[in-house]
Design a protein around this motif. Structure first.
Motif, PDB file in Angstrom:
ATOM      1  N   ALA A  26      54.596 -38.951 -44.842  1.00 44.75           N
ATOM      2  CA  ALA A  26      53.960 -39.742 -43.798  1.00 44.75           C
ATOM      3  C   ALA A  26      52.819 -38.958 -43.163  1.00 44.75           C
ATOM      4  CB  ALA A  26      54.986 -40.127 -42.744  1.00 44.75           C
ATOM      5  N   THR A  27      51.782 -39.682 -42.745  1.00 46.58           N
ATOM      6  CA  THR A  27      50.619 -39.058 -42.123  1.00 46.58           C
ATOM      7  C   THR A  27      50.519 -39.465 -40.659  1.00 46.58           C
ATOM      8  OG1 THR A  27      49.106 -40.865 -42.619  1.00 46.58           O
ATOM      9  CG2 THR A  27      49.421 -39.181 -44.335  1.00 46.58           C
ATOM     10  N   ASP A  50      49.830 -43.076 -40.399  1.00 49.20           N
ATOM     11  CA  ASP A  50      51.008 -43.928 -40.570  1.00 49.20           C
ATOM     12  C   ASP A  50      51.774 -44.073 -39.266  1.00 49.20           C
ATOM     13  OD1 ASP A  50      50.435 -44.169 -43.306  1.00 49.20           O
ATOM     14  OD2 ASP A  50      51.637 -42.392 -43.797  1.00 49.20           O
ATOM     15  N   VAL A  51      51.922 -42.969 -38.561  1.00 47.54           N
ATOM     16  CA  VAL A  51      52.639 -42.996 -37.284  1.00 47.54           C
ATOM     17  C   VAL A  51      51.890 -43.874 -36.284  1.00 47.54           C
ATOM     18  CG1 VAL A  51      53.456 -41.617 -35.321  1.00 47.54           C
ATOM     19  CG2 VAL A  51      53.687 -40.732 -37.654  1.00 47.54           C
ATOM     20  N   GLU A  90      61.335 -42.596 -37.560  1.00 51.78           N
ATOM     21  CA  GLU A  90      61.515 -43.550 -38.659  1.00 51.78           C
ATOM     22  C   GLU A  90      60.804 -43.092 -39.924  1.00 51.78           C
ATOM     23  OE1 GLU A  90      60.541 -47.552 -37.715  1.00 51.78           O
ATOM     24  OE2 GLU A  90      61.773 -47.597 -35.886  1.00 51.78           O
ATOM     25  N   LEU A  91      59.622 -42.544 -39.766  1.00 47.33           N
ATOM     26  CA  LEU A  91      58.821 -42.130 -40.925  1.00 47.33           C
ATOM     27  C   LEU A  91      59.149 -40.722 -41.415  1.00 47.33           C
ATOM     28  CD1 LEU A  91      55.359 -43.541 -39.765  1.00 47.33           C
ATOM     29  CD2 LEU A  91      56.813 -44.460 -41.594  1.00 47.33           C
ATOM     30  N   ALA A  97      58.525 -43.919 -33.983  1.00 50.55           N
ATOM     31  CA  ALA A  97      57.786 -44.016 -35.245  1.00 50.55           C
ATOM     32  C   ALA A  97      57.859 -42.710 -36.023  1.00 50.55           C
ATOM     33  CB  ALA A  97      56.329 -44.395 -34.959  1.00 50.55           C
ATOM     34  N   LEU A 138      52.322 -47.627 -37.175  1.00 52.41           N
ATOM     35  CA  LEU A 138      53.647 -48.157 -36.876  1.00 52.41           C
ATOM     36  C   LEU A 138      53.882 -48.282 -35.375  1.00 52.41           C
ATOM     37  CD1 LEU A 138      56.405 -49.095 -37.911  1.00 52.41           C
ATOM     38  CD2 LEU A 138      57.134 -46.690 -37.942  1.00 52.41           C
ATOM     39  N   TYR A 143      58.014 -38.042 -40.062  1.00 47.81           N
ATOM     40  CA  TYR A 143      56.724 -37.336 -40.032  1.00 47.81           C
ATOM     41  C   TYR A 143      56.898 -35.893 -39.559  1.00 47.81           C
ATOM     42  CZ  TYR A 143      52.121 -35.858 -38.396  1.00 47.81           C
ATOM     43  OH  TYR A 143      50.980 -35.153 -38.176  1.00 47.81           O
TER      44      TYR A 143
END
Length: 347
Positions: free
Chosen positions: A3-4, A7-8, A43-44, A40, A11, A46
């Protein structure tokens, strides 16, 4: 794919800048927004790019610790205490072992490996006072130990002379007068052995007890086997003593083993005192009376001092000499309230 930051942000429904502010714990963020970003991130899965962060900040989040020998209990315990203090400060520790070799110590000070760290806590053993200029390095540095004084870096160390004098006075106060030394270094003035021997001699002089070279055990390394060898040599040449001051605990424990093998009772015939207050000193039979030289304080202070220099190298002021307090830890090998002078002639 991992994840980047984008992405965070997508979301959580916020900007990349807001995500960055949450990660860096920027205070002026609404609780609801912070909660969405943190959810977020969870969830990811990260993970912040620490390499990129270090390039931006100029810091690695790591410090180095260089000690002579991790096989010696003192340095192993010191390293553990430094690592614990560093974790509390939010940095990791890379540990280097020099073997106490001057060339390796000098090479380390110039090593490109140190570019992976923000600063160095350095305990030299092979280097000496003539090498003081070698401590002029382009990164934050804190020096430990007793080999180099008045250098260009902060120096955190123990009160060797005062602590050794107190240990000797402790034995003198119990009535002991023939106090053997285990671990002296021939001709040393600056260094742990030289400074502790000075404290020993100061205590004898103050008490009016003559210094006797015949009960001084010399060695090079401060391992348990060297303490045992020194004690055998003293016994083989018929040295007369009613107490032993080992210049570190490891030496004292080796010497105490040989005393017991020879039929001497500890502390009834010979009282024994060490120096360092290693964990194992409390579990020997008998347990070892010793000097606690402030090792835990030294570790914490070395880390906090280095972190100050890392945070602002120019604002922290000139180099400082920071000295730990010490105390006598009374145990079975020399209990002050039960010692009585052994039947050994005074000179």
């Amino acid at each position: 794919m991992a994840a980047t930051l984008h992405d965070v942000a997508r979301l959580a429904g916020v900007s990349i800048k807001t995500v960055s502010n949450v990660i860096h714990e920027y205070p002026h963020i609404r609780p609801a927004t912070r909660a969405r970003v943190e959810q977020a991130i969870a969830e990811l899965g990260y993970t912040p790019n620490l390499t990129a962060r270090s390039l931006r900040s100029g810091r690695t989040g790591a410090i180095a610790l260089a000690v002579p020998e991790l096989g010696l209990s003192y340095f192993a315990e010191l390293a553990a205490a430094v690592i614990e203090a560093a974790e509390e400060a939010g940095v990791v520790v890379l540990v280097e072992q020099t073997g106490g070799d001057r060339d390796r110590e000098l090479e380390l000070l110039r090593s490109p490996r140190l570019k992976m760290t923000d600063g160095l806590i350095f305990s030299p053993l092979g280097m000496g006072q003539d090498d003081v200029d070698r401590l002029e390095v382009p990164y934050p540095l804190v020096v430990l130990g007793e080999r180099i004084f008045d250098g260009p870096a902060d120096h955190v160390t123990m009160r060797n002379v005062e602590a050794a004098r107190a240990a000797t006075e402790y034995l003198l106060a119990s009535g002991r007068r023939r106090i053997a030394i285990i671990g002296a270094h021939e001709g040393e003035v600056i260094g742990s052995a030289g400074l502790r021997l000075r404290g020993y001699r100061e205590a004898l002089d103050a008490a009016g007890v003559a210094y006797d070279e015949s009960i001084i055990g010399h060695t090079t390394l401060w391992h348990r086997s060297n303490g045992a060898r020194c004690m055998r040599e003293l016994l083989d040449r018929g040295a007369e003593f009613d107490a032993v001051f080992g210049l570190n605990d490891t030496l004292a424990l080796g010497a105490m083993r040989v005393l017991q093998e020879s039929g001497r009772r500890v502390p009834e015939d010979v009282a024994v005192v060490g120096f360092d207050d290693l964990d194992e000193a409390g579990y020997s039979i008998p347990s070892l009376t010793t000097v606690d030289p402030g090792q835990a304080w030294i570790a914490r202070t070395a880390v906090s001092t280095l972190m100050e220099r890392i945070a602002d190298p120019d604002a922290a002021g000139p180099p400082r000499l920071l000295l730990a307090d010490f105390r006598i830890v009374e145990r079975e090998s020399a209990p002050a309230d039960r010692l009585a002078p052994a039947a050994v002639p005074t000179r």
